[in-house]
Design a protein around this motif. Structure first.
Motif, PDB file in Angstrom:
ATOM      1  N   VAL A   1       0.841  -1.198   0.000  1.00 39.95           N
ATOM      2  CA  VAL A   1       0.000   0.000   0.000  1.00 39.95           C
ATOM      3  C   VAL A   1       0.877   1.250   0.000  1.00 39.95           C
ATOM      4  CG1 VAL A   1      -1.648   1.332   1.383  1.00 39.95           C
ATOM      5  CG2 VAL A   1      -1.984  -1.124   1.059  1.00 39.95           C
ATOM      6  N   LYS A   2       1.917   1.249   0.827  1.00 46.94           N
ATOM      7  CA  LYS A   2       2.816   2.402   0.882  1.00 46.94           C
ATOM      8  C   LYS A   2       3.510   2.614  -0.461  1.00 46.94           C
ATOM      9  CE  LYS A   2       3.748   2.024   5.823  1.00 46.94           C
ATOM     10  NZ  LYS A   2       4.749   1.672   6.838  1.00 46.94           N
ATOM     11  N   LEU A   3       3.965   1.518  -1.087  1.00 42.86           N
ATOM     12  CA  LEU A   3       4.611   1.634  -2.393  1.00 42.86           C
ATOM     13  C   LEU A   3       3.642   2.170  -3.447  1.00 42.86           C
ATOM     14  CD1 LEU A   3       6.753  -1.635  -2.521  1.00 42.86           C
ATOM     15  CD2 LEU A   3       7.588   0.706  -2.428  1.00 42.86           C
ATOM     16  N   ALA A   4       2.404   1.712  -3.409  1.00 43.38           N
ATOM     17  CA  ALA A   4       1.411   2.189  -4.365  1.00 43.38           C
ATOM     18  C   ALA A   4       1.163   3.685  -4.172  1.00 43.38           C
ATOM     19  CB  ALA A   4       0.113   1.399  -4.204  1.00 43.38           C
ATOM     20  N   LYS A   5       1.090   4.131  -2.920  1.00 44.25           N
ATOM     21  CA  LYS A   5       0.902   5.548  -2.656  1.00 44.25           C
ATOM     22  C   LYS A   5       2.101   6.358  -3.140  1.00 44.25           C
ATOM     23  CE  LYS A   5      -2.236   5.094   1.258  1.00 44.25           C
ATOM     24  NZ  LYS A   5      -2.420   5.250   2.703  1.00 44.25           N
ATOM     25  N   ALA A   6       3.294   5.834  -2.926  1.00 44.79           N
ATOM     26  CA  ALA A   6       4.506   6.525  -3.386  1.00 44.79           C
ATOM     27  C   ALA A   6       4.519   6.621  -4.915  1.00 44.79           C
ATOM     28  CB  ALA A   6       5.754   5.804  -2.889  1.00 44.79           C
ATOM     29  N   GLU A   7       4.134   5.537  -5.590  1.00 42.15           N
ATOM     30  CA  GLU A   7       4.070   5.562  -7.054  1.00 42.15           C
ATOM     31  C   GLU A   7       3.044   6.584  -7.524  1.00 42.15           C
ATOM     32  OE1 GLU A   7       5.349   1.026  -8.338  1.00 42.15           O
ATOM     33  OE2 GLU A   7       3.239   1.522  -8.090  1.00 42.15           O
ATOM     34  N   GLU A   8       1.932   6.631  -6.851  1.00 39.69           N
ATOM     35  CA  GLU A   8       0.881   7.596  -7.201  1.00 39.69           C
ATOM     36  C   GLU A   8       1.393   9.023  -7.022  1.00 39.69           C
ATOM     37  OE1 GLU A   8      -3.496   8.835  -5.513  1.00 39.69           O
ATOM     38  OE2 GLU A   8      -2.901   6.731  -5.388  1.00 39.69           O
ATOM     39  N   ASP A   9       2.108   9.276  -5.940  1.00 37.88           N
ATOM     40  CA  ASP A   9       2.689  10.617  -5.709  1.00 37.88           C
ATOM     41  C   ASP A   9       3.693  10.971  -6.791  1.00 37.88           C
ATOM     42  OD1 ASP A   9       1.150  10.872  -3.445  1.00 37.88           O
ATOM     43  OD2 ASP A   9       2.777  10.325  -2.045  1.00 37.88           O
ATOM     44  N   ILE A  10       4.501  10.007  -7.204  1.00 39.90           N
ATOM     45  CA  ILE A  10       5.494  10.255  -8.257  1.00 39.90           C
ATOM     46  C   ILE A  10       4.791  10.597  -9.567  1.00 39.90           C
ATOM     47  CG2 ILE A  10       7.229   9.125  -9.716  1.00 39.90           C
ATOM     48  CD1 ILE A  10       8.111   7.590  -7.158  1.00 39.90           C
ATOM     49  N   ILE A  11       3.734   9.866  -9.890  1.00 33.92           N
ATOM     50  CA  ILE A  11       2.984  10.134 -11.123  1.00 33.92           C
ATOM     51  C   ILE A  11       2.374  11.532 -11.064  1.00 33.92           C
ATOM     52  CG2 ILE A  11       0.944   9.461 -12.447  1.00 33.92           C
ATOM     53  CD1 ILE A  11       1.625   6.536 -11.683  1.00 33.92           C
ATOM     54  N   ILE A  12       1.828  11.898  -9.914  1.00 37.39           N
ATOM     55  CA  ILE A  12       1.221  13.232  -9.756  1.00 37.39           C
ATOM     56  C   ILE A  12       2.285  14.303  -9.916  1.00 37.39           C
ATOM     57  CG2 ILE A  12       0.153  14.793  -8.071  1.00 37.39           C
ATOM     58  CD1 ILE A  12      -1.400  12.340  -7.015  1.00 37.39           C
ATOM     59  N   LEU A  13       3.454  14.088  -9.327  1.00 38.89           N
ATOM     60  CA  LEU A  13       4.536  15.073  -9.449  1.00 38.89           C
ATOM     61  C   LEU A  13       5.039  15.192 -10.884  1.00 38.89           C
ATOM     62  CD1 LEU A  13       6.604  14.329  -6.220  1.00 38.89           C
ATOM     63  CD2 LEU A  13       5.239  16.364  -6.705  1.00 38.89           C
ATOM     64  N   LYS A  14       5.074  14.093 -11.611  1.00 36.02           N
ATOM     65  CA  LYS A  14       5.530  14.122 -13.005  1.00 36.02           C
ATOM     66  C   LYS A  14       4.559  14.884 -13.901  1.00 36.02           C
ATOM     67  CE  LYS A  14       8.342   9.953 -13.319  1.00 36.02           C
ATOM     68  NZ  LYS A  14       8.469   8.625 -13.928  1.00 36.02           N
ATOM     69  N   THR A  15       3.274  14.803 -13.572  1.00 33.82           N
ATOM     70  CA  THR A  15       2.275  15.480 -14.412  1.00 33.82           C
ATOM     71  C   THR A  15       2.207  16.979 -14.138  1.00 33.82           C
ATOM     72  OG1 THR A  15       0.531  14.965 -12.825  1.00 33.82           O
ATOM     73  CG2 THR A  15       0.839  13.431 -14.645  1.00 33.82           C
ATOM     74  N   LYS A  16       2.789  17.440 -13.047  1.00 35.63           N
ATOM     75  CA  LYS A  16       2.750  18.881 -12.705  1.00 35.63           C
ATOM     76  C   LYS A  16       3.783  19.646 -13.459  1.00 35.63           C
ATOM     77  CE  LYS A  16       0.580  18.696  -8.253  1.00 35.63           C
ATOM     78  NZ  LYS A  16       0.636  19.002  -6.853  1.00 35.63           N
TER      79      LYS A  16
END
Length: 98
Positions: free
Chosen positions: A83-98
């Protein structure tokens, strides 16, 4: 992220420890079974077999109880790490799209 890797490493070490304990128990059982082959009298074999079988059964039950609780604990830890890894991946994707 490093902390997650450390926790994952600890989990792997726990699994290795469980496997090592199980292997040691199997070696002990193999030694006991090989000693049964060397006995002479039928009565003695029956008596020792009954004792050894009950000892083996008790040992296996203890191992099963211990492992099932430890494996359950490890599974919960792995789930939380995923779950933590999935959240981290989601944060990375969000940061890349900004």
């Amino acid at each position: 992220m490093e902390k997650q890797f450390e926790i994952l490493t600890e989990t792997i070490q726990d699994i290795k420890s469980l496997i090592s304990t199980f292997n040691a128990t199997l070696v002990n059982i193999e030694k006991r079974l090989s000693s049964l082959e060397k006995m002479d009298s039928i009565e003695h074999r029956v008596e020792v077999n009954q004792i050894d079988l009950s000892d083996i059964k008790e040992s296996l039950q203890r191992i099963e109880e211990k492992q099932s609780s430890e494996i359950h604990h490890i599974n919960r830890r792995l789930d939380s790490h995923l779950v933590k890894l999935a959240k981290a991946e989601e944060d990375i994707i969000i940061l890349k799209t900004k």
